[in-house]
Motif scaffolding. Structure first.
Motif, PDB file in Angstrom:
ATOM      1  N   ASN A 120       3.298   6.451  -4.440  1.00 34.66           N
ATOM      2  CA  ASN A 120       2.691   5.417  -5.282  1.00 34.66           C
ATOM      3  C   ASN A 120       3.516   5.104  -6.530  1.00 34.66           C
ATOM      4  O   ASN A 120       3.012   4.973  -7.617  1.00 34.66           O
ATOM      5  N   SER A 121       4.787   5.005  -6.318  1.00 33.66           N
ATOM      6  CA  SER A 121       5.655   4.638  -7.417  1.00 33.66           C
ATOM      7  C   SER A 121       6.474   3.442  -6.929  1.00 33.66           C
ATOM      8  O   SER A 121       6.744   3.319  -5.744  1.00 33.66           O
ATOM      9  N   VAL A 122       6.818   2.527  -7.823  1.00 33.73           N
ATOM     10  CA  VAL A 122       7.503   1.302  -7.389  1.00 33.73           C
ATOM     11  C   VAL A 122       8.706   0.999  -8.279  1.00 33.73           C
ATOM     12  O   VAL A 122       8.807   1.512  -9.391  1.00 33.73           O
ATOM     13  N   ILE A 123       9.590   0.144  -7.775  1.00 32.07           N
ATOM     14  CA  ILE A 123      10.712  -0.350  -8.579  1.00 32.07           C
ATOM     15  C   ILE A 123      10.292  -1.679  -9.209  1.00 32.07           C
ATOM     16  O   ILE A 123       9.792  -2.564  -8.514  1.00 32.07           O
ATOM     17  N   GLU A 124      10.487  -1.777 -10.499  1.00 30.11           N
ATOM     18  CA  GLU A 124      10.182  -3.028 -11.191  1.00 30.11           C
ATOM     19  C   GLU A 124      11.457  -3.632 -11.750  1.00 30.11           C
ATOM     20  O   GLU A 124      12.298  -2.918 -12.284  1.00 30.11           O
ATOM     21  N   ILE A 125      11.583  -4.946 -11.628  1.00 24.52           N
ATOM     22  CA  ILE A 125      12.707  -5.626 -12.273  1.00 24.52           C
ATOM     23  C   ILE A 125      12.120  -6.640 -13.243  1.00 24.52           C
ATOM     24  O   ILE A 125      11.316  -7.491 -12.862  1.00 24.52           O
ATOM     25  N   GLU A 126      12.500  -6.509 -14.505  1.00 25.66           N
ATOM     26  CA  GLU A 126      11.908  -7.375 -15.524  1.00 25.66           C
ATOM     27  C   GLU A 126      12.779  -8.586 -15.819  1.00 25.66           C
ATOM     28  O   GLU A 126      13.900  -8.700 -15.345  1.00 25.66           O
ATOM     29  N   ILE A 127      12.257  -9.463 -16.649  1.00 29.30           N
ATOM     30  CA  ILE A 127      12.936 -10.712 -16.973  1.00 29.30           C
ATOM     31  C   ILE A 127      14.349 -10.482 -17.502  1.00 29.30           C
ATOM     32  O   ILE A 127      15.294 -11.177 -17.153  1.00 29.30           O
ATOM     33  N   ASP A 128      14.526  -9.443 -18.327  1.00 27.49           N
ATOM     34  CA  ASP A 128      15.856  -9.177 -18.861  1.00 27.49           C
ATOM     35  C   ASP A 128      16.667  -8.329 -17.893  1.00 27.49           C
ATOM     36  O   ASP A 128      17.640  -7.693 -18.275  1.00 27.49           O
ATOM     37  N   ASP A 142       2.673   3.040  -9.741  1.00 19.56           N
ATOM     38  CA  ASP A 142       2.185   1.819  -9.122  1.00 19.56           C
ATOM     39  C   ASP A 142       1.194   1.098 -10.040  1.00 19.56           C
ATOM     40  O   ASP A 142       0.161   1.650 -10.400  1.00 19.56           O
ATOM     41  N   PRO A 143       1.500  -0.125 -10.467  1.00 19.87           N
ATOM     42  CA  PRO A 143       0.574  -0.849 -11.345  1.00 19.87           C
ATOM     43  C   PRO A 143      -0.681  -1.293 -10.603  1.00 19.87           C
ATOM     44  O   PRO A 143      -0.744  -1.223  -9.377  1.00 19.87           O
ATOM     45  N   THR A 144      -1.640  -1.759 -11.390  1.00 22.90           N
ATOM     46  CA  THR A 144      -2.971  -1.972 -10.811  1.00 22.90           C
ATOM     47  C   THR A 144      -3.196  -3.315 -10.126  1.00 22.90           C
ATOM     48  O   THR A 144      -4.229  -3.525  -9.520  1.00 22.90           O
ATOM     49  N   GLU A 145      -2.237  -4.239 -10.230  1.00 30.58           N
ATOM     50  CA  GLU A 145      -2.466  -5.527  -9.562  1.00 30.58           C
ATOM     51  C   GLU A 145      -2.748  -5.309  -8.071  1.00 30.58           C
ATOM     52  O   GLU A 145      -2.336  -4.317  -7.488  1.00 30.58           O
ATOM     53  N   SER A 146      -3.401  -6.296  -7.477  1.00 30.01           N
ATOM     54  CA  SER A 146      -3.692  -6.191  -6.047  1.00 30.01           C
ATOM     55  C   SER A 146      -2.412  -6.451  -5.266  1.00 30.01           C
ATOM     56  O   SER A 146      -1.484  -7.085  -5.782  1.00 30.01           O
ATOM     57  N   PRO A 147      -2.353  -5.956  -4.021  1.00 27.07           N
ATOM     58  CA  PRO A 147      -1.164  -6.220  -3.197  1.00 27.07           C
ATOM     59  C   PRO A 147      -0.846  -7.708  -3.128  1.00 27.07           C
ATOM     60  O   PRO A 147       0.315  -8.109  -3.201  1.00 27.07           O
ATOM     61  N   ALA A 148      -1.892  -8.537  -3.003  1.00 27.99           N
ATOM     62  CA  ALA A 148      -1.658  -9.976  -2.897  1.00 27.99           C
ATOM     63  C   ALA A 148      -0.986 -10.518  -4.149  1.00 27.99           C
ATOM     64  O   ALA A 148      -0.080 -11.344  -4.086  1.00 27.99           O
ATOM     65  N   GLU A 149      -1.423 -10.031  -5.310  1.00 33.95           N
ATOM     66  CA  GLU A 149      -0.812 -10.482  -6.557  1.00 33.95           C
ATOM     67  C   GLU A 149       0.648 -10.066  -6.631  1.00 33.95           C
ATOM     68  O   GLU A 149       1.508 -10.821  -7.062  1.00 33.95           O
ATOM     69  N   LYS A 150       0.921  -8.831  -6.212  1.00 33.22           N
ATOM     70  CA  LYS A 150       2.295  -8.344  -6.269  1.00 33.22           C
ATOM     71  C   LYS A 150       3.214  -9.154  -5.361  1.00 33.22           C
ATOM     72  O   LYS A 150       4.311  -9.533  -5.745  1.00 33.22           O
ATOM     73  N   LEU A 151       2.750  -9.402  -4.135  1.00 29.83           N
ATOM     74  CA  LEU A 151       3.599 -10.149  -3.204  1.00 29.83           C
ATOM     75  C   LEU A 151       3.779 -11.594  -3.677  1.00 29.83           C
ATOM     76  O   LEU A 151       4.895 -12.123  -3.661  1.00 29.83           O
ATOM     77  N   SER A 152       2.694 -12.226  -4.135  1.00 26.59           N
ATOM     78  CA  SER A 152       2.821 -13.612  -4.626  1.00 26.59           C
ATOM     79  C   SER A 152       3.800 -13.661  -5.775  1.00 26.59           C
ATOM     80  O   SER A 152       4.640 -14.548  -5.858  1.00 26.59           O
ATOM     81  N   ASN A 194       0.835  -1.207   0.000  1.00 23.08           N
ATOM     82  CA  ASN A 194       0.000   0.000   0.000  1.00 23.08           C
ATOM     83  C   ASN A 194       0.864   1.250   0.000  1.00 23.08           C
ATOM     84  O   ASN A 194       1.919   1.286   0.635  1.00 23.08           O
ATOM     85  N   SER A 195       0.368   2.257  -0.692  1.00 24.17           N
ATOM     86  CA  SER A 195       1.169   3.475  -0.844  1.00 24.17           C
ATOM     87  C   SER A 195       1.360   4.206   0.482  1.00 24.17           C
ATOM     88  O   SER A 195       2.229   5.047   0.603  1.00 24.17           O
ATOM     89  N   ASP A 196       0.570   3.859   1.502  1.00 23.68           N
ATOM     90  CA  ASP A 196       0.740   4.572   2.768  1.00 23.68           C
ATOM     91  C   ASP A 196       1.749   3.895   3.699  1.00 23.68           C
ATOM     92  O   ASP A 196       2.080   4.444   4.742  1.00 23.68           O
ATOM     93  N   VAL A 197       2.246   2.703   3.336  1.00 15.31           N
ATOM     94  CA  VAL A 197       3.301   2.097   4.158  1.00 15.31           C
ATOM     95  C   VAL A 197       4.644   2.664   3.687  1.00 15.31           C
ATOM     96  O   VAL A 197       5.516   1.970   3.198  1.00 15.31           O
ATOM     97  N   THR A 198       4.762   3.960   3.813  1.00 19.28           N
ATOM     98  CA  THR A 198       5.964   4.669   3.386  1.00 19.28           C
ATOM     99  C   THR A 198       6.217   5.782   4.388  1.00 19.28           C
ATOM    100  O   THR A 198       5.346   6.099   5.199  1.00 19.28           O
TER     101      THR A 198
END
Lengths: 363, 103, 464
Positions: free
Chosen positions: C156-164, C172-182, C146-150
């Protein structure tokens, strides 16, 4: 066609590097292996031009590869070092006598002067005799304490500035763990130092501090270096054995664990209020010691008086019980009385223990 | 052969190895290894054969329980009761508590 | 060469069979528990046990500037140690009801059930602490997204690491927190890394929650057995620099939230027996290496090693804990050098150290695997801000983010990141990580600005 080396992208990869898991060709492996050792030497300013360096040579893999790499780097990067081989003969039949043959062969291959110093010459006791006296329980204590002094004394005879030993990253990581496990805070702080200098003692360093044991074996294997590969017949005690097994398991879970432990060890700082032993000099033999008598002298006294437990565990209490040493017991010659072997014309020094005995007796 | 009725309890996660049962009463032979009376050592191997549902290596190490598993016999530390040599008596209350994180 | 320098005899520490059947303390009652080499009766055992707890909380109280009336949070996993801790805190605080030491006690539990696809632990936990009548906060680990745990309370911005291994900062993308953590944890197949991530996410979440609830102190239930395992495992993971902060009885590393570990002197054996006698039922919460073999992770392997050694040499745990207690945070620790993932301090130049002793390239070859490789390896002369792989192209944004991110990590988190093999889409790190990267960037910018105008300044940074 197999896969290509991830570094040069030209040659076929023939090994998976233990430290990183990279798949490399032979030449690139040699390059990274040697360069890391060179980096350790340069970054820590281990040597100056013109230094006289003794390589502690046991004939085992670490010291054989060390002698090879020291000679190679000295020439490649023009360190300007004068190199010697220094061996300790602990007097272990079926182990050291054989490995010393390897050292003598190395001496000829690398054309380096060799000095062998023996326990029986220096202490009047060989390890075989000590084991007969104390059994297999604490024998490693004797051997470890005696070896350290023997190397320093050999170095004085050779008139060198510096001893390099083949301790590798696995040895150091294991020592970090051991020191935590037995609560030896003073050694915990010292054990990751790449170079140690005691008061008036000779500098000692470990160019293989970051080098994996597996890679040393790999290097020796591909370079076809001649070494002696039998484990000491008087194996270490069980507690250290546990730490060693644990380290090997850690390495299999995560190969970088060995380096990671050394990284941790380097970062440890000890609270200022923790009392550390102060270093002084042994009043009997002049070797550095945090007590009145150094450990070697106490152990030797115990052997000579038939009280081999004297130096094991609580020295103070034991000495109180048994009183002072009788006058006529044999002791280690005082450090200041060692004669330097400065016979420059005779560059190759071979085992001349009788000669040395006379020199030590001259006082 | 006579039987001993004893109570066994499990906690700290070790119950998962025993079908998630926290407490059970069992009857065991008074002499599993005749002519000797049944000891803790016999009981542990009996439990392995009769009660343990999975992963014996998480319960046992050699012929004893894995390090990190506490055993209380009638509310007393088994290390004071002779550990494996303790002779089981009728009505004994034996508790196994895991103090381990990893299972 | 034989690496044995000197071995101290360990004869004294080997397990012994007790001969006395009486309690060493009262000398009269029958002993029923063996702690290391001492035997205790039930009453004396409980007395000594409670005494250890009191000594620790009183020590921290006298050192505290709050005196009485502090609002505290109890980190409650439900395991035996936190269960005993909550009971002890309660007894301690209610001993003299009109003179309570702590004005308010909040119990906080973080539910990790998502990781093992199990049902939530919150209802069970809530039930087991209900009798104390303390405010209870039940959190789900995934909500750390959640954006408030800061720090700012909204980021509401995040670091993304992609396959490459492309690292970027994104809205912040729209997936749910549960999806992001899983997705994060599913991409981490290495259990050592997974455990590290879970632990530090939990710690960050606890600190953040304590802070936002006005608690000035967080109680954690690490017992001496756990701490000695941690001392060895942290060492093995290259976390020696932060080890004193992570294992000490008390630390103010998080400034406004002090961490206290009042259980640090009790063995897990003592805790197990105390709970048994006091009838305290713990809630068994499985973790990712439960029921696995010993080599599943470094943490798990270390537990096996220490607990096994303790069985043979019953002084093992106490010796390790004592050694750990003699270590101190380095003078070179700087509050602003905080790793953006674990929030622990990092050493300046640790990246250079690593690249000198692990050589991964040769000078003549341009590495084939490109600039954005997550294996954060670089050439010897890399300065901060340069590209991670040592190619000095800082012009493109991607390598900038990559380098900034790599520079904001401690040694051990960099090792962890290296061991992540992204197999599924991309991983998203929680907003607090991105916030940390940006904060660090701002600080460096300010430093550079200052350097630029230094000769015209008449006062120091603090005076401004």
């Amino acid at each position: 066609m197999g896969r290509l080396c991830v570094i040069c992208d030209k040659e076929r990869a023939i090994i998976k590097r233990p430290k990183t898991g990279q798949k490399l060709c032979k030449e690139c492996f040699y390059y990274v292996f040697e360069t890391e050792i060179h980096n350790a030497i340069i970054d820590n300013k281990l040597f100056k031009k013109g230094d006289r360096i003794a390589i502690a040579a046991s004939g085992g893999k670490d010291s054989t590869v060390l002698a090879h790499v020291m000679k190679l780097l000295n020439e490649r990067y023009q360190y300007g070092l004068e190199l010697f081989l220094l061996s300790v003969d602990e007097g272990i039949t079926g182990y050291r006598d054989d490995s010393l043959e390897t050292v003598k062969r190395n001496q000829q291959q690398y054309e380096l002067p060799l000095k062998i110093i023996s326990y029986s010459e220096l202490y009047g006791w060989s390890m075989d005799q000590i084991v007969k006296e104390v059994g297999l329980k604490n024998n490693c204590t004797f051997c470890g304490v005696f070896r350290r002094q023997a190397l320093d004394r050999g170095a004085v005879i050779l008139n060198v500035d510096h001893i390099v030993t083949g301790h590798n990253a696995d040895d150091i990581a294991e020592t970090v763990l051991m020191n935590i496990l037995r609560g030896d805070i003073a050694r915990l702080q010292r054990c990751t130092e790449i170079c140690t200098t005691g008061d008036g003692c000779i500098r000692r360093s470990k160019p293989f501090k970051y080098t994996y044991e597996k890679e040393i074996v790999m290097y020796a294997y591909f370079k076809k270096l001649d070494y002696f590969s039998t484990e000491c017949i008087y194996s270490p005690n069980s507690y250290r054995g546990h730490a060693r097994t644990f380290l090997k398991d850690l390495e299999s879970v995560r190969p970088s664990a060995i380096i990671d432990i050394i990284h941790s060890g380097e970062a440890f700082e000890i609270k200022k209020e923790v009392k550390l032993p102060t270093q002084g000099v042994c009043k009997r033999c002049g070797y550095m010691s945090s007590n009145e008598l150094c450990k070697a002298c106490v152990l030797l006294e115990g052997l000579n008086r038939g009280l081999p437990k004297l130096g094991i565990g609580k020295t103070h209490r034991m000495r109180k019980i048994h009183g002072d040493m009788p006058q006529d017991t044999a002791i280690i010659p005082h450090f200041n009385k060692i004669k330097i072997n400065d016979d420059e014309n005779n560059n190759i020094i071979i085992d001349d223990s009788n000669n040395l005995k006379e020199k030590l007796a001259e006082k | 052969m006579s039987l001993l009725k004893i109570k066994l309890s499990f906690s700290g996660g070790i119950e998962l190895l025993f079908d998630n049962i926290k407490q059970t009463s069992v009857e065991i032979p008074s002499s599993i290894n005749p002519p000797n009376s049944t000891t803790m050592k016999d009981l542990i191997s009996w439990m392995k054969d009769n009660l343990l549902k999975e992963r014996p290596e998480l319960f046992m190490s050699g012929d004893t329980v894995r390090p990190g598993i506490l055993v209380l016999i009638n509310d007393s530390d088994w290390e004071l009761e002779g550990e494996l040599e303790y002779e089981i008596k009728d009505g004994d209350d034996i508790v196994f508590i895991s103090t381990l994180h990893g299972g | 060469m034989c690496s044995i320098q000197e071995e101290t005899s360990l004869d004294l520490n080997v397990k012994f069979k007790p001969t006395t059947k009486n309690c060493v303390k009262c000398k009269t009652a029958k002993a029923i528990i063996l702690i290391r080499h001492s035997t205790y009766c039930k009453k004396c055992f409980q007395h000594v046990f409670v005494g250890k707890f009191r000594k620790n909380v009183e020590k921290s109280r006298t050192a505290s500037s709050y005196g009485s009336g502090e609002k505290i949070m109890v980190g409650f996993s439900g395991g035996p140690s936190s269960r005993a801790m909550l009971q002890l805190i309660n007894e301690y605080n209610e001993a003299i009801p009109h003179k309570r030491v702590y004005s308010e006690i909040v119990v906080c539990h973080i539910d990790e059930s998502l990781l093992l696809n199990q049902k939530s632990t919150i209802p069970l936990i809530e039930q087991s602490v209900r009798k104390y009548n303390y405010p209870f906060i039940g959190l789900y680990l995934q909500d750390i997204y959640n954006s408030d745990v800061t720090k700012s309370g909204f980021y509401n911005s995040v670091i993304e690491i992609e396959i490459d291994a492309k690292i970027s900062q994104q809205k912040d993308p729209t997936e749910s927190p549960a999806e992001k953590l899983s997705n994060l944890l599913n991409n981490i197949s290495n259990l050592t890394v997974k455990e590290d991530f879970i632990w530090y996410l939990k710690l960050c979440y606890l600190i953040d929650t304590a802070r936002k609830n006005g608690c000035t102190r967080l109680f954690l239930g690490d017992c001496s057995t756990r701490l000695s395992i941690k001392i060895i495992s942290l060492t093995s993971k290259g976390r020696g620099f932060s080890l004193p902060l992570e294992t000490s009885g008390e630390t103010n590393w998080f400034e406004d939230v002090i961490i206290t570990r009042p259980m640090k002197d009790m063995l897990s054996k003592e805790i197990g027996i105390y709970n048994q006698f006091a009838g305290l039922d713990d809630v068994y919460v499985q973790n990712v290496t439960s029921m696995m073999h010993a080599k599943a992770s470094i943490e798990r392997l270390t537990e096996d090693f220490i607990v096994g050694l303790e069985k043979e040499f019953p002084s093992t745990v106490s010796t390790i804990a004592r050694t750990g207690a003699k270590l101190t945070p380095s003078d070179s620790i700087m509050k602003e050098n905080r790793c953006v993932i674990c929030l622990m301090p990092y050493q300046e130049n640790n990246k250079i150290w690593q690249n000198r002793i692990i050589v991964m390239t040769i000078p003549s070859s341009q590495q084939s695997n490109g600039c954005n490789d997550i294996q954060l390896n670089c050439s010897k002369n890399t300065t901060s801000g340069g590209c991670i792989n040592g190619c000095n192209d800082t012009s493109n944004d991607e390598s900038m983010v990559n380098a900034e991110f790599a520079d904001s990590l401690c040694y051990a988190c960099r090792v962890d990141i290296r061991d992540i093999k992204i197999t599924n889409k991309k991983i998203i790190l929680p907003p607090y990580v991105a916030e940390g990267v940006e904060e660090r960037k701002k600080k460096i910018n300010r430093k550079q600005m200052r350097k630029h105008i230094e000769e015209y300044l008449l006062c120091s940074e603090e005076e401004l």
